[in-house]
Design a protein around this motif. Structure first.
Motif, short mmCIF file in Angstrom:
data_model
loop_
_atom_site.label_atom_id
_atom_site.label_comp_id
_atom_site.label_asym_id
_atom_site.label_seq_id
_atom_site.Cartn_x
_atom_site.Cartn_y
_atom_site.Cartn_z
N THR A 46 0.67 -1.07 0.02
CA THR A 46 0.01 -0.08 -0.22
C THR A 46 0.60 0.73 -0.49
O THR A 46 1.94 1.08 0.14
N LYS A 47 0.19 2.14 -0.58
CA LYS A 47 1.75 3.05 -0.59
C LYS A 47 1.34 3.92 0.37
O LYS A 47 3.12 4.88 0.84
N ASP A 48 0.16 4.22 1.49
CA ASP A 48 1.21 4.48 2.55
C ASP A 48 2.01 3.63 3.85
O ASP A 48 3.28 3.85 4.53
N ASP B 91 7.71 6.30 1.32
CA ASP B 91 8.04 6.20 0.09
C ASP B 91 6.55 7.63 -0.04
O ASP B 91 5.62 7.71 -0.49
N ASP B 92 6.82 8.84 0.52
CA ASP B 92 5.18 10.08 0.18
C ASP B 92 6.42 10.69 -0.32
O ASP B 92 7.72 10.71 -0.95
N LEU C 69 17.19 4.20 -10.59
CA LEU C 69 17.37 2.90 -9.71
C LEU C 69 16.34 1.94 -8.79
O LEU C 69 16.37 0.48 -8.52
N GLY C 70 14.85 2.63 -9.00
CA GLY C 70 13.86 1.99 -8.53
C GLY C 70 12.57 2.60 -8.90
O GLY C 70 12.47 3.82 -9.55
N PHE C 71 11.40 2.11 -8.92
CA PHE C 71 9.99 2.99 -8.80
C PHE C 71 9.24 2.89 -7.88
O PHE C 71 9.70 2.20 -6.75
N ARG C 72 9.17 4.36 -8.21
CA ARG C 72 8.30 4.61 -7.01
C ARG C 72 6.84 4.28 -6.24
O ARG C 72 5.46 4.20 -7.98
#
Length: 391
Positions: free
Chosen positions: A62-64, A84-85, A317-320
């Protein structure tokens, strides 16, 4: 070992205990362990540890609740967790790390970090570390311990055996025809030698763990009427079945132009993989995503990016979770976030020559870990069986 039935008191049903305690972060569980000996035993039980990490992994999607582990620094290396905010705020500063500044991080899985150090000898020194519970173990030396010309390593989890494994592939010399392969099992605490695949290592990038498989770029030399070329593909190693598998690249990437390069990264949004194609002199970058894992026909070129200003294209490096890309700039080695559609850039004030970023899940893995004499016997038996099977 305490049985699953015995671990839950009659007045505290299993379902309620798991529902409440599996949602708690590790810091809160640490306080619970100080409340009573019974709770201490319950939380250290392997069944609860597995249930907790499974629940925390679901929360991370989940995003939070998504966290990034960040290693960075110029002279002294620092380690931290970030949410990840939008602000990429610091969630925790990690003080415990059982090594110096001369190591590399192979990867992270279920809260465990795998590290490799070449500093003091020709042997690879590997360490598994859970920085949240401040516990680590140094792995036994690999069976094959000469200084390689090229090495690639991958770390992952076998859910069928509840085991963490480390795959090491080396090539002794540039003219050697075959690579050498060995696999470490934490459950058995030993290495075994595997029969090598027919493909060569494309680079010494660390492998990428997705869907219980570690992935890397490999190649095969193809003879076209006396003219040799290299056919690129993704090679995977299934941690559950201990077998290699081939994943074809998009046709465009199977034979790269001169001075171009590719590497693979995880694409967590679809539990799949992505391939980064860097153009000549790092002037531009194409990002390919396998939208359905394992299905070659679903390779899609998602984005085409240009460089920032005059410096070469940053490393992806990656995805958010919001779709932005985590990048490390080429010249000043800053960690930034870039919207691939609008090209809007966010700067986090994080900079260093050894920047490393990966998704991270807090866990209790290693809390119940004890290496005893019985494991030494298992290691000897396992190594003997492995050598016989290889022969």
């Amino acid at each position: 070992m305490m049985s699953k039935q015995a671990m839950f008191p009659y007045y505290f049903p299993e379902e309620i205990f798991l529902e409440i305690f599996c949602k708690l972060p590790v810091k809160s569980l640490g306080k619970c362990m100080c409340v009573s000996k019974a709770w201490n035993s319950l939380i250290k039980n392997p069944y609860f540890i597995s249930s907790h990490v499974s629940h925390q992994s679901k929360l991370r999607r989940t995003k939070d609740n998504n966290l990034f582990f960040v290693m960075t620094g110029r002279h002294e290396v620092e380690y931290s967790l970030h949410s990840d905010d939008q602000e990429f705020r610091k969630y925790a500063q990690l003080e415990y790390m059982p090594f110096d500044n001369h190591h590399s991080i192979v990867g992270a899985c279920n809260g465990l970090l795998c590290l490799m150090d070449f500093q003091f000898s020709f042997d690879s020194i590997f360490i598994l570390c859970n920085p949240i519970i401040r516990k680590s173990i140094t792995l036994p030396k690999p069976c094959l311990s000469s200084l390689p010309y090229k090495i690639s390593v991958g770390f992952g989890f076998d859910s069928a055996q509840n085991d963490y494994k480390l795959l090491k592939i080396t090539k002794k010399g540039v003219l050697d025809k075959y690579v050498e392969v060995e696999l470490y099992s934490l459950k058995r605490n030993c290495w075994k030698i595997l029969a090598p695949p027919k493909y060569d290592l494309y680079s010494d990038d660390f492998m990428v763990y997705v869907n219980e498989t570690v992935h890397w770029i490999a190649y095969e030399r193809v003879n076209n009427e006396g003219s040799y070329s290299c056919k690129l593909l993704i090679l995977g190693f299934d941690m559950r079945d201990d077998v290699f598998k081939e994943i074809m690249l998009p046709e465009r990437l199977r034979n790269l132009p001169h001075q171009s390069e590719i590497y693979v990264i995880p694409y967590d949004e679809l539990s799949s993989i992505a391939v980064i194609e860097l153009g000549s002199l790092h002037a531009e970058c194409d990002i390919w995503v396998m939208k359905k894992y394992g299905v070659v026909e679903t390779w899609t070129k998602m984005y085409s990016l240009g460089k920032l200003g005059t410096e070469p294209m940053p490393r992806v490096l990656g995805f958010r979770k919001n779709g932005d890309l985590m990048l490390r700039t080429y010249n000043n080695l800053r960690l930034i976030s870039r919207d691939p559609e609008s090209n809007e850039i966010d700067y986090f004030g994080i900079q260093g020559r050894r920047t490393y970023v990966c998704n991270y899940t807090e866990s209790l893995v290693l809390l119940d870990r004890v290496i005893d004499d019985a494991m030494t016997e298992n290691r000897a038996n396992y190594a003997g069986n492995a050598n016989r099977s290889t022969e």
